[in-house]
Design a protein around this motif. Structure first.
Motif: not given
Lengths: 135, 135, 135, 135
Positions: A58, B1-2, B4-5, B7-8, B11-12, B27-28, B31-32, B72, B75-76, C1, C35, C38, C42
């Motif tokens: 990481r 634009m959907t 997934t930030t 939702p992801m 799941t971590y 994060i969103d 990116i934008a 990025r 996102s970690r 977003m 995204q 990434t 992780d």
């Protein structure tokens, strides 16, 4: 590998507000560190002991991204903004320090971590040298 | 634009040491902003008055790179290092401020600079909100 | 977003030689996929079963990089070169297919892989739709 | 500049399915080309004749992004997928050809374009050599 970093600095058509020797050294160290971190993350991923190397992977990924972006920002001189360069160099030195420390923990067992430690240390120093020359 | 930030983030498989609402928003926004800056730099490049927009193009390029890298890193979550995130968020907020200020100078004449100003302002705020939630 | 991709296309001061609906859809899908990949890399890294997920992590990293670069290239219209866009879209669709296939293998056990599979499939389709509209 | 690309290849703990000499040469050429293109885009931006260099700037930006991503993908060996590497190398060679051709048009008047032409030609050749060694 022949770097064109310094020759390219010599062709920029306006003044550059930074010490060119430190600037070129930093850009080259950043590029080399970014490649080393990308390769080290992948080598860690293929070790049997990958489960013990997840923090190293990481930190390698972060350091690779931050070094690559810092190299790009330092390669631009148009409309130079010292505040951006300085803040980014500080963030990059922080990432190189963390990545070097993490890789150093595994350097005895993994040669890729040893090489990457050296690349991170050299890059951190190059960032700090450039920062010092800016003030 | 959907996106997934969020939702992801859900799941971590380990705890996340940051406020998820501020994290996903940052994060969103990053990116934008990165996309808006890339597009604004290119639109400036195709204006008849490109010679007056060179600082805007350069700042757009820096901001696009720094926002992409910051997105990025955020996102970690594995082996989270608050020092890296904090320093990078500071650098990113600095870049967004500078890019927003530069684009604002041209917003009256160029709609892409107006949209990009808004994206930079929103991103700077999202970075600062996340920073504030970290302390 | 809220994506500004389509509004930014509307401000470009010269003609754009691509179908704007497919173009904006591809850029947004590429950014979302980058995204998701990434974040999935992780999340995989923090699973107890990381040793079984190393190919997934690697493909995620490639797909994240390729999608991010493709989104940038498609966001530029000055001096448009169809050959570059076409070759890069082909490479990107190949990466999205591979990453979607790999994530699908783990989707039953890991929700991040399931979400990422969907992002890769949607991105591959958006790339192919844009390619089809170019010929 | 001391490249650690080849030493890092030597530390990868599994077999590598590519010719190491061509692989290391390609990675180093890609990294050098990416830096040259970033610097050339910025130097063009500061020329009095920037309005005549907008296509050159755009192609430089694309080539810088594509080379950087290709260098990263080639630096990873875990779960190697020849289809991704091949498609990306094709796209990268296409971008280097286009950027080299565009820079060559300005090489007589701008030394940065001359240096960048050479970097693009060398990188295109390194990509094609690696591709040839794969088949």
């Amino acid at each position: 590998m022949t770097s064109t970093t310094m020759p390219m600095l010599g062709t920029y058509p306006q003044p550059i507000n930074l010490d060119r020797t430190h600037l070129a050294a930093a850009i080259d160290a950043l590029i080399a560190c970014s490649q080393a971190c990308t390769a080290c993350a992948d080598a860690c991923l293929s070790e049997d002991t990958v489960a013990e190397l997840t923090e190293c992977i990481r930190t390698n990924l972060d350091c690779a991204d931050i070094c690559a972006t810092t190299a790009r920002v330092l390669s631009r001189h148009t409309g130079y903004d010292a505040n951006i360069s300085r803040a980014l160099l500080e963030a990059c030195a922080t990432a190189c320090r963390a990545c070097g420390d993490e890789c150093a923990r595994h350097a005895e067992h993994h040669e890729h971590c040893r090489i990457c430690t050296d690349a991170c240390r050299a890059c951190e120093q190059a960032c700090r040298d450039l920062l010092a020359s800016m003030s």
